[in-house]
Scaffold this motif. Sequence first.
Motif, mmCIF file in Angstrom:
data_model
loop_
_atom_site.group_PDB
_atom_site.id
_atom_site.type_symbol
_atom_site.label_atom_id
_atom_site.label_comp_id
_atom_site.label_asym_id
_atom_site.label_seq_id
_atom_site.Cartn_x
_atom_site.Cartn_y
_atom_site.Cartn_z
ATOM 1 N N PRO A 57 0.809 -1.236 0.000
ATOM 2 C CA PRO A 57 0.000 0.000 0.000
ATOM 3 C C PRO A 57 0.837 1.277 0.000
ATOM 4 O O PRO A 57 0.495 2.249 -0.691
ATOM 5 N N ASP A 58 1.922 1.296 0.743
ATOM 6 C CA ASP A 58 2.755 2.497 0.802
ATOM 7 C C ASP A 58 3.477 2.744 -0.522
ATOM 8 O O ASP A 58 3.618 3.895 -0.962
ATOM 9 N N VAL A 59 3.930 1.661 -1.144
ATOM 10 C CA VAL A 59 4.576 1.802 -2.455
ATOM 11 C C VAL A 59 3.578 2.306 -3.486
ATOM 12 O O VAL A 59 3.885 3.190 -4.292
ATOM 13 N N GLU A 60 2.371 1.747 -3.437
ATOM 14 C CA GLU A 60 1.341 2.168 -4.395
ATOM 15 C C GLU A 60 0.953 3.620 -4.173
ATOM 16 O O GLU A 60 0.635 4.338 -5.128
ATOM 17 N N ARG A 61 0.976 4.071 -2.957
ATOM 18 C CA ARG A 61 0.678 5.481 -2.673
ATOM 19 C C ARG A 61 1.733 6.382 -3.319
ATOM 20 O O ARG A 61 1.400 7.414 -3.923
#
Length: 218
Positions: A57-61
Amino acid sequence: MMENKVFMSFTFYSTILILKMYVVAIITGQVRLRKKAFANPEDALRNGGLQYYREDPDVERCRRAHRNDMENIFPFLFLGAIYSLLDPSPAVARIHFFIFCMGRIVHTIAYLLQLKAPTRSVAYSVAQLPCFSMALQILLATTPYWWCQQDLEGLRTFQLPPEGEGLSARGAGKEDAVTARCLCKSFWMGITRLASMRAGKCELCFVSLPWQPMPMTI
């Protein structure tokens, strides 16, 4: 070009925005390494195994923030470059560039730090205002060249409309108020319109021509 104050201001803010995009790309890579979430299997194998070939999720953000930058900054680079050629007020132009630049910086910070809504949305909307303003000014400056294509031959030759064509002679009988048809072809909403000539100036394309109209008789 280097003497153009507006273009130099545009170059300054554009460079800041491009550098910001590089920073976001670097942050994305660092988050991938920290979270061990790789987009390619060869990278996962190098850093522990295929189990790390996954999304996070953090990478996708970070990726969404970078993608949003590309969707907005690239159009700004085009609009700003053309806008700089219109010879706008340097102070007004700087305000346009500054608002967009600050809006994009705040937008990225809000995206990456997950700031409370509607911080990101407000920053996005504020940054769009100068883009819409520049786009409108570009359209206003270039529309006459799009919908009124002056025939080169029309710069020298004009014809009086045939009898019964529907063009009225304003002030018929007066040499300074006659109606003639310009040979330039203007297309608007798919309709070919006739340009009227009075006192040697086309009322549609506003081109003063070295031609003296002859009085029209009815």
